[in-house]
Design an enzyme around this catalytic site. Sequence first.
Site, short mmCIF file in Angstrom:
data_model
loop_
_atom_site.label_atom_id
_atom_site.label_comp_id
_atom_site.label_asym_id
_atom_site.label_seq_id
_atom_site.Cartn_x
_atom_site.Cartn_y
_atom_site.Cartn_z
N ARG A 160 -17.66 -2.92 8.07
CA ARG A 160 -18.37 -2.58 6.83
C ARG A 160 -17.76 -3.25 5.61
O ARG A 160 -18.47 -3.82 4.77
CB ARG A 160 -18.37 -1.06 6.63
CG ARG A 160 -19.30 -0.34 7.59
CD ARG A 160 -19.16 1.15 7.41
NE ARG A 160 -17.83 1.58 7.82
CZ ARG A 160 -17.59 2.51 8.75
NH1 ARG A 160 -18.60 3.10 9.34
NH2 ARG A 160 -16.36 2.85 9.08
N ILE A 161 -16.43 -3.19 5.50
CA ILE A 161 -15.79 -3.77 4.31
C ILE A 161 -15.85 -5.30 4.39
O ILE A 161 -16.20 -5.97 3.41
CB ILE A 161 -14.34 -3.25 4.16
CG1 ILE A 161 -14.38 -1.74 3.89
CG2 ILE A 161 -13.61 -3.99 3.04
CD1 ILE A 161 -13.03 -1.05 3.82
N THR A 240 -5.96 -6.48 2.09
CA THR A 240 -6.31 -5.17 1.52
C THR A 240 -6.47 -4.15 2.66
O THR A 240 -7.05 -3.08 2.45
CB THR A 240 -7.62 -5.22 0.72
OG1 THR A 240 -8.64 -5.73 1.58
CG2 THR A 240 -7.51 -6.07 -0.53
N ARG A 242 -4.07 -3.06 5.95
CA ARG A 242 -2.86 -2.25 6.10
C ARG A 242 -1.68 -3.20 6.15
O ARG A 242 -1.75 -4.27 6.76
CB ARG A 242 -2.91 -1.43 7.39
CG ARG A 242 -3.75 -0.15 7.31
CD ARG A 242 -3.14 0.90 6.37
NE ARG A 242 -3.89 2.14 6.32
CZ ARG A 242 -4.82 2.43 5.40
NH1 ARG A 242 -5.12 1.55 4.47
NH2 ARG A 242 -5.43 3.60 5.42
N GLU A 271 5.52 0.22 3.22
CA GLU A 271 5.05 1.10 2.17
C GLU A 271 5.68 2.49 2.27
O GLU A 271 5.81 2.99 3.39
CB GLU A 271 3.52 1.23 2.32
CG GLU A 271 2.83 1.16 0.99
CD GLU A 271 1.34 0.95 1.13
OE1 GLU A 271 0.93 -0.08 1.71
OE2 GLU A 271 0.60 1.81 0.65
N HIS A 295 -1.60 -0.76 -3.48
CA HIS A 295 -2.55 -0.05 -2.60
C HIS A 295 -3.66 0.62 -3.43
O HIS A 295 -3.84 1.84 -3.38
CB HIS A 295 -1.82 0.97 -1.73
CG HIS A 295 -2.57 1.30 -0.46
ND1 HIS A 295 -1.98 1.66 0.71
CD2 HIS A 295 -3.92 1.33 -0.19
CE1 HIS A 295 -2.88 1.90 1.64
NE2 HIS A 295 -4.08 1.70 1.11
C1 DGY Z 1 -8.17 3.87 2.90
O1 DGY Z 1 -9.15 4.56 2.59
O2 DGY Z 1 -7.80 3.74 4.06
C2 DGY Z 1 -7.45 3.19 1.78
O3 DGY Z 1 -6.40 2.43 2.24
C3 DGY Z 1 -6.98 4.14 0.71
O4 DGY Z 1 -8.06 4.65 0.04
#
Ligand code: DGY
Length: 329
Positions: A160-161, A240, A242, A271, A295
């Site tokens: 989706r992203i 963006t 992990r 992190e 993040h």
């Molecule tokens: C997620 O939703 O997994 C993002 O990394 C933080 O909102």
Amino acid sequence: MPKPYIYVTRPFADSGIKALKAKGYKVEVYDKDEVIPRKLLLQKAKGCDALLPLLTDKIDDEVLAAAGPQLKIVANYAVGFDNVDLKAAKKRGIIVTNTPSEKVNEAVAEHTFALMLALARRITEADAYAKAKKYKGWSPNNFIGTDLYGKTLGIIGAGRIGSAVARRAVNGFGMKLIYTDMRQNVDLERAYKATFMQQERLLQEADFISLHVPLLPSTRHLISTAQFSSMKKTAFLVNTARGPVVDEKALLRALKTKRIAGAGIDVFECEPAIDCDLTDNLELKNFPNVILTPHIASATIEAREAMSMVAAENIMAVLSGKEPLTPAK
Ligand code: DGY
């Protein structure tokens, strides 16, 4: 009958909390804007019917046991759920959900482009230069960057992203799109003339590489020394997804040896530390061609409210004996 009890581990966008309270549930929210201390989490989880944790809370068997047998759902306030032990939850018959939403997809895609544009046009370097009053007049040689237009974007993880990033790349910036995933995404190919290929070839061909895979044992260090060696020296990497998807040590070496042109990093391997404890004093913050954000890819009002509602809807569904909307799988 006592009201169902829900424990929320940090205050956040409150549309979902309001909805849960309106439903008549007893909702308790940890009152500090910090990661809840483990000891307190173990205490507070006790007796709850639903737990609403964040990606910064490790939800393992100890927490699930501390909660007790009445716990029905862990509604993780994040799209990713690598902080939750799914196997332990399954064993105890506890449902785990996450918070995917169109708003989150769009927010993360926008942040991906913010990083890509800032890298390509050297925005943070130029900003620091201007603020330091170093600008003495226009020069045709000042802060030469590179276009996005006509360049090839390689998307690793076309869900989706990744698809929201693809739409911007092709419709907004005139980029050429290549992608890799566990399976072909025919819709993406049709909509954006995207070409599917193996990761190795994508790394060789892409000018910009953007990561959109979940953190799994199979994606840990997906990008390491060998992968950096395959990239163009002019390539930019954006993460963006992990932090541990990228081997930070290998990234630092790639930057130091100019194997790649730069990186936009929103998530970190160790992190909340920005740098893992490496021995050779190489640090991400020392590279002008690295842009770091803490993040925040999904940190918009719209996305956070949507996540809040999705978490609440999952809890309301499960506590009413219905199927969750967005089970983690
Ligand atoms: C997620 O939703 O997994 C993002 O990394 C933080 O909102």
